[in-house]
Write a protein that holds these residues in place. Sequence first.
Motif, PDB file in Angstrom:
ATOM      1  N   TYR A 132      -3.718 -14.687 -40.645  1.00 21.75           N
ATOM      2  CA  TYR A 132      -4.495 -15.793 -41.356  1.00 21.75           C
ATOM      3  C   TYR A 132      -4.082 -17.010 -41.145  1.00 21.75           C
ATOM      4  O   TYR A 132      -4.787 -18.023 -40.531  1.00 21.75           O
ATOM      5  CB  TYR A 132      -4.800 -15.260 -42.812  1.00 21.75           C
ATOM      6  N   ASN A 184     -16.592 -30.006 -34.168  1.00 20.10           N
ATOM      7  CA  ASN A 184     -18.048 -29.680 -34.164  1.00 20.10           C
ATOM      8  C   ASN A 184     -18.801 -30.477 -35.102  1.00 20.10           C
ATOM      9  O   ASN A 184     -19.944 -30.438 -34.954  1.00 20.10           O
ATOM     10  CB  ASN A 184     -18.145 -28.160 -34.504  1.00 20.10           C
ATOM     11  N   GLY A 230     -22.556 -32.000 -34.287  1.00 17.03           N
ATOM     12  CA  GLY A 230     -23.633 -32.263 -35.276  1.00 17.03           C
ATOM     13  C   GLY A 230     -24.270 -33.727 -35.535  1.00 17.03           C
ATOM     14  O   GLY A 230     -25.382 -33.961 -35.523  1.00 17.03           O
ATOM     15  N   LEU A 263     -26.060 -35.001 -32.841  1.00 11.14           N
ATOM     16  CA  LEU A 263     -27.395 -34.489 -32.944  1.00 11.14           C
ATOM     17  C   LEU A 263     -28.359 -35.506 -33.811  1.00 11.14           C
ATOM     18  O   LEU A 263     -29.505 -35.718 -33.544  1.00 11.14           O
ATOM     19  CB  LEU A 263     -27.579 -33.111 -33.308  1.00 11.14           C
ATOM     20  N   PHE A 302     -28.495 -29.695 -37.049  1.00  9.63           N
ATOM     21  CA  PHE A 302     -27.322 -30.515 -36.889  1.00  9.63           C
ATOM     22  C   PHE A 302     -26.203 -29.664 -37.152  1.00  9.63           C
ATOM     23  O   PHE A 302     -25.032 -29.631 -36.795  1.00  9.63           O
ATOM     24  CB  PHE A 302     -27.582 -31.411 -37.886  1.00  9.63           C
ATOM     25  N   LEU A 328     -26.097 -26.447 -35.943  1.00 11.75           N
ATOM     26  CA  LEU A 328     -26.210 -25.406 -34.840  1.00 11.75           C
ATOM     27  C   LEU A 328     -24.838 -25.460 -34.354  1.00 11.75           C
ATOM     28  O   LEU A 328     -24.002 -24.179 -34.251  1.00 11.75           O
ATOM     29  CB  LEU A 328     -27.109 -25.535 -34.278  1.00 11.75           C
ATOM     30  N   LEU A 370     -21.756 -26.391 -35.068  1.00 10.10           N
ATOM     31  CA  LEU A 370     -20.815 -25.922 -35.934  1.00 10.10           C
ATOM     32  C   LEU A 370     -20.728 -24.472 -36.213  1.00 10.10           C
ATOM     33  O   LEU A 370     -19.750 -23.860 -35.910  1.00 10.10           O
ATOM     34  CB  LEU A 370     -20.859 -26.701 -37.306  1.00 10.10           C
ATOM     35  N   GLY A 392     -17.946 -21.620 -34.438  1.00  6.81           N
ATOM     36  CA  GLY A 392     -16.895 -21.033 -35.461  1.00  6.81           C
ATOM     37  C   GLY A 392     -16.868 -19.754 -35.234  1.00  6.81           C
ATOM     38  O   GLY A 392     -15.735 -18.992 -34.980  1.00  6.81           O
ATOM     39  N   THR A 410     -12.902 -19.661 -45.640  1.00  6.52           N
ATOM     40  CA  THR A 410     -12.255 -20.696 -45.819  1.00  6.52           C
ATOM     41  C   THR A 410     -13.158 -21.786 -44.981  1.00  6.52           C
ATOM     42  O   THR A 410     -13.089 -23.057 -45.360  1.00  6.52           O
ATOM     43  CB  THR A 410     -10.884 -20.699 -45.044  1.00  6.52           C
ATOM     44  N   MET A 411     -13.575 -21.305 -43.763  1.00  2.80           N
ATOM     45  CA  MET A 411     -14.417 -22.236 -43.072  1.00  2.80           C
ATOM     46  C   MET A 411     -15.567 -22.766 -43.677  1.00  2.80           C
ATOM     47  O   MET A 411     -16.217 -23.890 -43.676  1.00  2.80           O
ATOM     48  CB  MET A 411     -14.547 -21.628 -41.518  1.00  2.80           C
ATOM     49  N   ALA A 466     -15.004 -25.252 -46.019  1.00  3.87           N
ATOM     50  CA  ALA A 466     -14.552 -26.540 -45.385  1.00  3.87           C
ATOM     51  C   ALA A 466     -15.829 -27.265 -45.137  1.00  3.87           C
ATOM     52  O   ALA A 466     -15.879 -28.387 -45.017  1.00  3.87           O
ATOM     53  CB  ALA A 466     -13.895 -26.302 -44.377  1.00  3.87           C
ATOM     54  N   VAL A 467     -17.056 -26.446 -44.801  1.00  8.51           N
ATOM     55  CA  VAL A 467     -18.176 -27.197 -44.274  1.00  8.51           C
ATOM     56  C   VAL A 467     -19.383 -27.366 -45.565  1.00  8.51           C
ATOM     57  O   VAL A 467     -20.184 -27.947 -45.235  1.00  8.51           O
ATOM     58  CB  VAL A 467     -18.912 -26.842 -43.136  1.00  8.51           C
ATOM     59  N   ILE A 475     -20.218 -30.864 -46.424  1.00  9.32           N
ATOM     60  CA  ILE A 475     -21.250 -31.655 -45.487  1.00  9.32           C
ATOM     61  C   ILE A 475     -22.414 -31.067 -45.770  1.00  9.32           C
ATOM     62  O   ILE A 475     -23.625 -31.568 -45.512  1.00  9.32           O
ATOM     63  CB  ILE A 475     -20.541 -31.454 -44.271  1.00  9.32           C
ATOM     64  N   ARG A 512     -25.696 -33.489 -46.144  1.00 10.91           N
ATOM     65  CA  ARG A 512     -26.694 -33.808 -45.050  1.00 10.91           C
ATOM     66  C   ARG A 512     -28.015 -32.980 -45.240  1.00 10.91           C
ATOM     67  O   ARG A 512     -28.853 -33.289 -44.690  1.00 10.91           O
ATOM     68  CB  ARG A 512     -25.981 -33.573 -43.726  1.00 10.91           C
ATOM     69  N   MET A 525     -21.957 -19.175 -42.009  1.00 10.10           N
ATOM     70  CA  MET A 525     -20.126 -19.168 -41.389  1.00 10.10           C
ATOM     71  C   MET A 525     -19.667 -17.957 -41.663  1.00 10.10           C
ATOM     72  O   MET A 525     -18.996 -17.324 -40.629  1.00 10.10           O
ATOM     73  CB  MET A 525     -19.513 -20.367 -42.100  1.00 10.10           C
TER      74      MET A 525
END
Lengths: 462, 462
Positions: free
Chosen positions: A296, A310, A314, A317, B332, B334, B336, B340, B383-384, B387-388, B391, B395, B408
């Motif tokens: 990890y 990334n 976005g 776009l 937007f 997509l 990302l 991933g 985790t990822m 992280a997003v 946003i 958005r 994700m």
Amino acid sequence: MNQEVFHNRDLLAATESGPADLAPVILARLREGDTASILSYLKGQHPADVANLLANLPSQDASRVLRLLPLEERADVFGYLSMDDQLEIGRALGRREFAKVVSEMSADERADLFNRLPQDQQETLLPALAQAEREDIRKLSSYPEGTAGAVMTSDYATLPPNITAREALEALRLAAPDKETIYNAYVVDAQRRLTGVVSLRDLILAKASAKVADIMDTNVIHARAEDSRADAARLIAKYDLIALPIINGGDALVGIVTQDDAMDVAEEEATKDFHKVGTVGTIATSLKEASIGLLYRKRITWLVVLVFFNIFSGAGLALFQDTIVAHVALVFFLPLLIAGGGNAGAQASTLMVRALATGDVRLADWGQMLARELVVAAALGLTMGLAVATIGVVRGGPEIALVVVATMVLVVITGSLIGMSLPFVLSRFKLDPASASAPLITSIADVAGVLIYLSIATFVLG
Amino acid sequence: MNQEVFHNRDLLAATESGPADLAPVILARLREGDTASILSYLKGQHPADVANLLANLPSQDASRVLRLLPLEERADVFGYLSMDDQLEIGRALGRREFAKVVSEMSADERADLFNRLPQDQQETLLPALAQAEREDIRKLSSYPEGTAGAVMTSDYATLPPNITAREALEALRLAAPDKETIYNAYVVDAQRRLTGVVSLRDLILAKASAKVADIMDTNVIHARAEDSRADAARLIAKYDLIALPIINGGDALVGIVTQDDAMDVAEEEATKDFHKVGTVGTIATSLKEASIGLLYRKRITWLVVLVFFNIFSGAGLALFQDTIVAHVALVFFLPLLIAGGGNAGAQASTLMVRALATGDVRLADWGQMLARELVVAAALGLTMGLAVATIGVVRGGPEIALVVVATMVLVVITGSLIGMSLPFVLSRFKLDPASASAPLITSIADVAGVLIYLSIATFVLG
């Protein structure tokens, strides 16, 4: 025919499932106290295979099997164990037995192991070693990881220049049991400065009365202790050396790196680069034994960094929201176009990373490589553009087809030039070119791709 | 101190720009007819460095420089040239001179070169060679490329079992000038079957009257001529061998693979895998010397194949046209989301490809690896996703944020499992696991990512 010889006929097949299958048998014998049959089995085995077996046993049992062997063989086997297994089995052996094995190990393996021991174990082990070995560890441990000094061994044979070939052969015969190799002997002066090298082959072929100084090769390929271990391995490969002598700042001989160590270094360096181009941190241990936590940690950093790249795609776009809403068909070509640039870029960076690592391409070649890449990328982009042109016409009409083809050519060229250049840029700033990984190049190419695609689309479609 | 010794003190720095800078000087001397000064310069150089210099000269001039050297050194230098340079400079040498050099080359290098010669050159060269060398070429050329047989040499030393150590040493002394190595000698019976191995070190340490049969190690690590050259190189690395004896179907010794050849094999195999994971075909020649046409051919096939994978991603998007038109903010995220999954998959495949290549992981470990990857990928995806998430909220609002996070986690798990498994699947069907390249995994993960993303979006957003 001698039966024993072909015991290992299917060695590759046997090691495939061997040690894992063998471990339960050995364990059962150990429980029965039938150490005699274990010992007789071990006698015929190569130390590397015994080490393989020990790695498949619980460490307490492994230490019991190890104790069955004569001390010198114990050290041989120990040297073939992975660092993690050395630490674990060493602990199971107990301090006194561990110190005995460590004393018998070759100087470079001993220093490596010592460096990995926790402070308290180092302190309990040191007093159990002889003065010469303590001194040796201190010297070999003083070079930073990754240098030639850190992989060299001090078990090399030296000769004075003014003795005869016969005397030299006799000296090597006496030295043989303690040296890593006697096939190359290094000729040093009174200050231990390297003045020549003589091979055992040359000594055997020379007249018994010939002087070493007259037989030796004075043009000695060597490296400095602070040179990188990868460079040392490259010299050994380039000049087909059995061993590479290592000198210090005062030009004195301080060690040798042997060809088998160089092979290990080359493999480790290739694995490190492999992992880097896959955006994984270096995993020093076996992948099979790596813990979930370690995997990890080695993977998450780059994944999160890439997520933020990334996000730029976005944002790109979002910048062209009006064009997208007006021509939603543009979205269907998005994966195609941005992947095209990324894939071509990943190819270019992979080629450069490897060529820089093997020394095939140097920093000075950048300009020449860039010019050639431009031509290759234009040809690749045109071919890929033509491959998708029909789909562009069918799914979006001639105007969108034009946008798609023009974009493909441009993103492939852009992606390729980024992919090809980034390893050089990193190298230029003394960073590792292998950090220019395929996913990083793809992510950068994605951002460029989105901007190029929607700029062209906005321009052409109004 | 002897001045000459430290001529190569900055060897790495010198070879960095050396041969390219040196070439014009040598050319000028050649034009002036000052061959004496060239020869005196060459005398002090390692054959590998002389070869490096020749590679930087026009082939006619290179052949003139080569002729200055004594015949045996010519063959040494020739062996260090790349195959392409050997062919070119060989042509410039003329048939008779070329045959002389070829005769003096080591058996394995000679056979390799011969295999690469065009038919007509083979036919003009053969009559110029001695019977023994023709026979040798025929034998060594009979093994398919990529096998241990194709990289082995027939210049090895053998001993009968029933002589004494003293007699063995004398036999090796006589054999030394013609053999690739005398540091290991192979003990064969009357049918040339391999019955043991004895090192020169053991012979030197043994009593002069001891029988070879009593000193030799009967448990000889060996490979078969039809085994892969990569397996042979792995045995040499694993057991730290100086040379690996190769036997044929009748168990007779037919050659040896030396450690320096194994190092070259390991490097070439690593480069091949490197290129494959970057979806580039194997480029056997130096990247620096590769032509634009060759680079185009080695790269275009995979790029076009990947384009068609990416068309599926576009088709997936088209399938969900209504959802996209209704919620354009989805677009937007997509790049990302699909990146991933691809990045995590590329990491997983890179780790597996390398671990399978080095033998760290075997086919049997698939299940265990899969289970662990599932846990690691879930942790990475979470985790990822976190992280997003912010946003997503900013958005697109909370509903879109939910879609983004759920997607994700799922695409990272999907991408990782595909990336981790494909090398095993390929290996299972006897295909090269390295074909599971980062761009291929990314493209497959893209298709999966689009479908997962828009399915979840359609479900959640109605």
